[in-house]
Design an enzyme around this catalytic site. Structure first.
Site, short mmCIF file in Angstrom:
data_model
loop_
_atom_site.label_atom_id
_atom_site.label_comp_id
_atom_site.label_asym_id
_atom_site.label_seq_id
_atom_site.Cartn_x
_atom_site.Cartn_y
_atom_site.Cartn_z
N CYS A 64 -0.40 4.11 2.31
CA CYS A 64 -0.23 3.90 3.75
C CYS A 64 1.23 4.02 4.17
O CYS A 64 1.58 4.74 5.10
CB CYS A 64 -0.74 2.51 4.14
SG CYS A 64 -2.48 2.22 3.81
N ASP A 65 2.09 3.27 3.47
CA ASP A 65 3.46 3.09 3.93
C ASP A 65 4.47 4.01 3.26
O ASP A 65 5.61 4.11 3.71
CB ASP A 65 3.88 1.63 3.71
CG ASP A 65 2.97 0.66 4.45
OD1 ASP A 65 2.44 1.05 5.50
OD2 ASP A 65 2.79 -0.47 3.98
N CYS A 103 0.84 -1.20 0.00
CA CYS A 103 0.00 0.00 0.00
C CYS A 103 0.88 1.25 0.00
O CYS A 103 1.37 1.67 1.06
CB CYS A 103 -0.92 0.01 1.22
SG CYS A 103 -2.00 1.46 1.28
#
Length: 524
Positions: free
Chosen positions: A344-345, A341
């Site tokens: 997200c990361d 992701c």
């Protein structure tokens, strides 16, 4: 800090609070601390119930602030500015500390209040992560309801040294009492199941005692939600059992091709699906994973919890998940540099070198997003042409810190035992082997259907594991239907999955009225 529109919205929300809220800030001389001071002043301005004071305690992160009631600490702290996706977490925490009742069922509230023990949670997040708010909001809620629970949200981008020291390379990452508790999206029920050891057994007993359904939908994504709505509208007993309601949509950030909705985000769409399903008489059984399908007088779905659900017709809509590369080192370094992701990361790799595997829309979009954060992106494509839309490819090629490697076959993820340090790949044209030093690898190579639990069973699957369905969604087993990304229907898109879910539901209803099994009306 807040513009006039956002401040007006916050004022409207804060009118729901009924009790005093004390905010205690611990600040330093950083730019982030100045922004935090401004944010807290805006919060104080919109509600007479809010007071703000500074207390630069030595044993807390700076900049940060806690939310308290006059009679003592509630146990909620925000280390970093809770803006972006986390602004909703801040608003909910303010309301709940201020006496606004949480939107969870009475049984869950009682279970949280009855927890015996001292639980200190901290959650490392990124402000661009769409999965992080659910974890933050769940733990904040628990801290409001139980004084022995404490929770701190920590912005990993702001506290980068701490993230590096702990080798956190995926968010959300949750610690409980200084030990890693979990990573990824978690709901209140999942958290409770991990710390309340008797919860799973109690839930399984309740599920096992349920009366048979007329239509049972397995899966809570777009296909499953549509199927449940269409079944419930027929007035028959309908149930949905899902590992997580919303499915893969929860992991999707930008959605711009859902007709009639110009743009939205996955979690928002998933919340709308759940709200729509709940407006009908549908029994939603969330956080349950199916493990086996059995045939008999009724179709049985065994769950990993040990419970068994029974139904006259079943719709399989378990969706798909990101495909793994299947190379040495991938599993060992998952969440230690191997990620799936970018939204997200990505912030955890600020200033670092990363690779994106896959040249479809998902891969190219990921590379474009990451290029604005990291030092350099190398995109690897197995074929000799990028399969993404032309507008995305043109944007990618215009970025100065992106390298595109075509006809590349990834062969190994390289690491030092703790984190990713490189990627090995082969030039498919020349056969030459290469190694690239980097710190992160984002895998975007398509989907694999969630059908492991069906293999060896009565339902026919393709060699790729997809459920074989006909034009009405019927599988090889009478009364068992399939819908969405888990089936052979081409083009894995949200809007197509919804249509397939509706079609499978209509097919299931047609099956019920054409068999000798009477269709029971839903309970009033």
């Amino acid at each position: 800090m807040l513009d006039a529109n956002l401040k007006a919205q916050l004022k409207g929300y804060m009118e729901r609070a009924t009790s005093p809220i004390e905010i205690v800030a611990s600040l330093d001389d950083s730019e982030a601390a100045g922004q935090m001071r401004s944010l807290l002043a805006d919060i104080k301005d919109v509600s007479s119930l809010v007071t703000v004071r500074e207390d630069n305690a030595a044993d807390v992160r700076k900049p940060s602030f806690s939310l308290n009631r006059p009679d003592g600490s509630v146990g909620i702290r925000f280390s970093g500015l809770p803006m972006g996706h986390e602004f909703t977490s801040l608003v909910l925490a303010l309301l709940q500390v201020g006496g606004y009742p949480p939107k969870v069922d009475a049984d869950t509230i009682a279970q949280i209040k009855a927890l015996d023990g001292d639980f200190t949670f901290r959650t490392y997040i990124s402000l661009t992560c769409q999965n992080c708010p659910e974890v933050v909001q769940a733990l904040n809620l628990m801290a409001v309801l139980n004084p022995r629970i404490r929770h701190e949200m920590i912005d990993g981008a702001l506290f980068q040294d701490e993230v590096t020291a702990l080798q956190i390379m995926a968010v959300p990452t949750v610690y409980l009492n200084d030990a890693v508790f979990g990573q990824g999206r978690m709901e209140v029920g999942e958290i409770l199941a991990k710390i309340d050891t008797g919860a799973v057994k109690r839930a399984a007993a309740k599920l096992d005692a349920k009366a048979p359904f007329d239509v049972l939908v397995v899966g809570g994504g777009p296909a499953g939600a549509a199927a449940a709505i269409y079944a419930a509208r027929k007035g028959i007993r309908t149930g949905v059992v899902a590992e997580r309601f919303g499915g893969q949509v929860l992991d999707t950030l930008g959605i711009e091709n859902f007709i009639s909705v110009k743009e939205t985000e996955g979690p928002r769409l998933a919340a709308g699906l759940e709200e729509h399903v709940k407006s009908y008489d549908v029994d939603i059984m969330n956080l349950q994973r199916a493990s086996k399908l059995n045939l008999g007088d009724l179709i049985e779905i065994e769950l990993e919890s040990g419970a068994t659900l029974r139904s006259k017709a079943v719709i399989l809509a378990t969706g798909a998940r990101w495909r793994d590369m299947g190379v040495p080192g991938e599993k060992e370094y998952r969440t230690k540099g191997v990620a799936y992701c970018p939204h997200c990361d990505g912030p955890l790799f600020k200033g670092k070198r990363v690779a994106v595997i896959g040249g479809g829309n998902s891969g190219v979009e990921a590379a474009i997003d990451l290029a604005g954060i990291v030092a350099h992106v190398t995109l690897f494509e197995f074929m000799d042409v990028l399969r993404a839309d032309a507008v995305l490819v043109n944007k990618l090629k215009s970025l100065p810190n992106v390298t595109i490697v075509m006809e590349a076959q990834t062969t190994e993820v390289i690491g030092d035992g703790k984190k990713v340090t490189g990627l090995a790949y082969k030039d498919r044209k020349s056969g030459e082997a290469h190694t690239l030093e980097l710190e992160g690898i984002f895998v975007q190579i398509g989907l694999v259907p969630n059908t492991e639990w069906l293999k060896g069973g009565p339902v026919d699957l393709t060699p790729r594991g997809e459920i074989i369905v006909d034009a009405k969604g019927q599988t090889s087993v009478p009364g068992v239907f399939g819908a969405g990304d888990v089936t052979t229907v081409p083009y894995k898109q949200i809007i197509i999955a919804m249509g397939e879910g509706a079609k499978a539901s209509l097919g299931a209803f047609d099956h019920l009225i054409r068999t000798s099994v009477p269709v029971a009306k839903a309970a009033e």
